[in-house]
Design a protein around this motif. Structure first.
Motif, short mmCIF file in Angstrom:
data_model
loop_
_atom_site.label_atom_id
_atom_site.label_comp_id
_atom_site.label_asym_id
_atom_site.label_seq_id
_atom_site.Cartn_x
_atom_site.Cartn_y
_atom_site.Cartn_z
N ASP A 253 46.86 -9.23 21.68
CA ASP A 253 45.66 -9.66 22.39
C ASP A 253 45.72 -11.17 22.65
O ASP A 253 45.41 -11.64 23.75
N ILE A 254 46.12 -11.91 21.62
CA ILE A 254 46.18 -13.37 21.73
C ILE A 254 47.25 -13.79 22.73
O ILE A 254 47.04 -14.70 23.55
N LEU A 255 48.41 -13.13 22.69
CA LEU A 255 49.47 -13.45 23.64
C LEU A 255 48.98 -13.26 25.07
O LEU A 255 49.21 -14.11 25.94
N PHE A 256 48.27 -12.17 25.32
CA PHE A 256 47.82 -11.92 26.69
C PHE A 256 46.73 -12.88 27.10
O PHE A 256 46.63 -13.28 28.27
N ALA A 257 45.89 -13.31 26.14
CA ALA A 257 44.88 -14.33 26.44
C ALA A 257 45.55 -15.65 26.80
O ALA A 257 45.12 -16.36 27.73
N SER A 260 46.85 -15.29 30.33
CA SER A 260 45.75 -15.34 31.29
C SER A 260 45.27 -16.77 31.51
O SER A 260 45.12 -17.23 32.65
N CYS A 261 45.05 -17.47 30.41
CA CYS A 261 44.55 -18.84 30.48
C CYS A 261 45.61 -19.78 31.06
O CYS A 261 45.33 -20.59 31.95
N GLY A 262 46.85 -19.65 30.57
CA GLY A 262 47.92 -20.54 31.01
C GLY A 262 48.27 -20.35 32.48
O GLY A 262 48.51 -21.33 33.20
N LEU A 263 48.28 -19.10 32.94
CA LEU A 263 48.61 -18.85 34.34
C LEU A 263 47.50 -19.35 35.26
O LEU A 263 47.77 -19.86 36.35
N ARG A 265 45.65 -21.97 34.62
CA ARG A 265 45.89 -23.41 34.64
C ARG A 265 46.99 -23.76 35.64
O ARG A 265 46.86 -24.72 36.42
N TYR A 266 48.08 -22.99 35.60
CA TYR A 266 49.21 -23.28 36.47
C TYR A 266 48.84 -23.09 37.94
O TYR A 266 49.19 -23.91 38.80
N LEU A 267 48.10 -22.02 38.25
CA LEU A 267 47.72 -21.76 39.62
C LEU A 267 46.72 -22.79 40.13
O LEU A 267 46.69 -23.11 41.33
N ASP A 268 45.89 -23.34 39.24
CA ASP A 268 45.01 -24.45 39.62
C ASP A 268 45.82 -25.64 40.11
O ASP A 268 45.41 -26.35 41.04
N PHE A 269 46.98 -25.85 39.47
CA PHE A 269 47.84 -26.97 39.85
C PHE A 269 48.59 -26.67 41.15
O PHE A 269 48.70 -27.53 42.03
N ARG A 270 49.12 -25.43 41.28
CA ARG A 270 49.95 -25.09 42.44
C ARG A 270 49.12 -24.82 43.69
O ARG A 270 49.58 -25.08 44.81
N PHE A 448 51.10 -22.71 29.09
CA PHE A 448 50.92 -21.68 28.06
C PHE A 448 50.67 -22.31 26.69
O PHE A 448 49.78 -21.88 25.94
N GLU A 449 51.46 -23.33 26.35
CA GLU A 449 51.29 -23.99 25.04
C GLU A 449 49.93 -24.66 24.94
O GLU A 449 49.26 -24.57 23.90
N ASP A 450 49.49 -25.32 26.01
CA ASP A 450 48.17 -25.97 26.00
C ASP A 450 47.05 -24.94 25.94
O ASP A 450 45.99 -25.19 25.35
#
Length: 463
Positions: A253-257, A260-263, A265-270, A448-450
């Motif tokens: 569950d945590i990995l998928f969260a 979800s959160c990290g991707l 963040r990345y799409l906000d940048f791209r 993802f790390e952040d």
């Protein structure tokens, strides 16, 4: 021309035949980092005496009979043809990890690199980087079988006579119960309902429904594009701290969260302000369908006992995430949504259905049609994810302590593939990308790390 059949030849399983098709030809890479310089003679001796060379899959070549059907045929193993020794640095990269990832990126688009005139595995030893890469064709077995076999040849650092202990293996583990196990009518109704919904969704994904285009989308032919690879590193202690924030949350569950959160963040940048909140991005997770979990079933795997047989025994879950702009007020909502979705998937028979329908299509319509359906579901989704739980104590191989364990596979039509393996308090996620679509996997890893650190921060504040 086919070879005459021998009485001792063993036919390939339907899943094994699937992984030999051009569109789904897959090689698994198990990466082992070592603390000390590698002693080549000791490593070869370890391989020659290992359980791997006692298993028929690793001592057989693949042959086709006069009708074109594939079989395993036992042969003599020439260890020198399987161990590839590279003395020099494999890249001009400044550090070992970047150099190894560059090497893996090249291997990931070389699915034809295992010669068919020998058993379909190799071990690449990168002496300058103190690293070994086990390159194993997917037709020999899935990640559970192969990691079990690999770890069976390792020993604990603090107890050199003991094999590693692993609580469980696998990606998002499917609920192994059948309908006879459901204890009340409501549970049964939920199982039937979720199975119907998810199975119908899986079918339409195989046929025509696909994700909308985003900056991380792949598609047909992308498996041939050049790759880049980077590694996201997580402390298991940080992931476990999050389990207290949501009742009964699991590492999956945590990995998928985190994804979800990290991707998001990345799409906000791209693509700032270009994507709508709630946009669905669908991942495919591999589901271990064995009734037992862990390294302790290795003897059963090798004997082919029911429920724990060797080979490829996994299904698929479709796991959607929904893009949210990074200014979301409570990041723990990612974890709550991930847990709710994965709990529903576990209550369904989606993983078992995908496995059974794959076998049915292979057996009745042939490998080409099954490969086409598998390829279409990959083209209609956005990313692949897997998670293997490794030993949490330090281990060694051939007397050399292991510093990390990682895994990845050959390129897929996806532009983004995520493979996580945990070991000795760390979880390393290999992020493989099509570099012409996602040119900055290192930044994606940082997202993802952040994301984990942000989720942990909010969980700490709530507690």
């Amino acid at each position: 021309m086919g070879s005459p059949a021998n009485d001792s030849d063993e036919p390939l399983t339907p899943a094994g035949r699937l992984f030999l098709q051009p569109e789904t030809n897959q090689i698994i890479h198990c990466v082992i980092g070592l603390k000390n310089p590698i002693d080549i003679h000791a490593m070869k001796a370890e391989i020659l005496n290992s359980l791997m060379l006692k298993h028929p899959r690793f001592t057989s070549i693949m042959v086709r009979d006069h009708r074109g059907f594939e079989h395993w045929r036992r042969t003599q193993v020439d260890i020198d043809r399987h161990v590839v020794i590279i003395d020099h640095p494999v890249s001009a990269a400044a550090d070992d990890q970047s150099a190894i990832n560059e090497y893996l990126s090249e291997l990931s688009i070389d699915a034809s690199g295992l010669s068919a005139d020998k058993p379909l595995w190799e071990i690449h030893i990168l002496k300058a980087h103190k690293c070994g890469i086990f390159r194993i064709h997917h037709s020999l077995g899935d990640g559970i079988s192969l990691m079990s076999l690999l770890l069976a040849n390792c020993r604990k650092v603090n107890d050199p006579d003991a094999m590693p202990t692993v609580v469980s293996f696998g990606g998002t583990k499917s609920n192994g119960r059948n309908w006879m196990d459901w204890r009340n009518l409501w549970d049964f109704v939920r199982m039937v309902w979720f199975s119907f919904i998810f199975v119908m969704e899986f079918i339409v994904r195989c046929l025509w429904v696909r994700d909308r285009k985003t900056p991380v989308s792949g598609g047909a032919g992308v498996e041939l594009w050049p790759r880049k690879m980077a590694t996201a590193r997580f402390l298991l202690e940080d992931m476990k701290a999050l389990k207290k924030a949501v009742v009964n949350a699991t590492i999956n569950d945590i990995l998928f969260a985190i994804i979800s959160c990290g991707l998001s963040r990345y799409l906000d940048f791209r693509a700032p302000n270009e994507l709508k909140d709630g946009l669905r991005i669908t991942g495919i997770a591999m589901v271990n369908l064995r009734s037992q979990q862990g390294l302790q079933v290795l003897s059963d795997l090798m004997k082919g006992n029911s429920g724990t047989r060797w080979g490829n025994k996994f299904g698929m879950f479709l796991l959607p995430i929904y893009y949210q702009r990074s200014n979301i007020s409570d990041p723990l909502e990612y974890l709550k949504r991930a847990k709710q979705m994965i709990d529903r998937k576990k209550q369904s028979l989606e993983g078992h259905f995908s496995y059974k329908i794959g076998n049915f299509v292979m057996s009745n319509l042939g490998a080409k049609f099954a490969s086409m359906l598998n390829y279409r579901v990959l083209c209609n989704t956005t990313f692949t994810i897997s998670n293997v739980v490794g030993p949490q104590e330090e281990i060694m191989i051939a007397g050399n302590p292991v510093t990390y364990l990682r895994a990845n596979n050959s390129a897929l039509p996806h532009a983004l593939t995520l493979n996580m393996v945990s070991y000795a308090g760390m979880a390393d996620m290999q992020v493989q990308v099509a570099k012409d679509i996602i040119p900055d996997p290192e930044f994606l890893c940082k997202c993802f790390e952040d994301a984990l650190l942000e989720l942990k921060k909010h969980a700490t504040l709530k507690n």
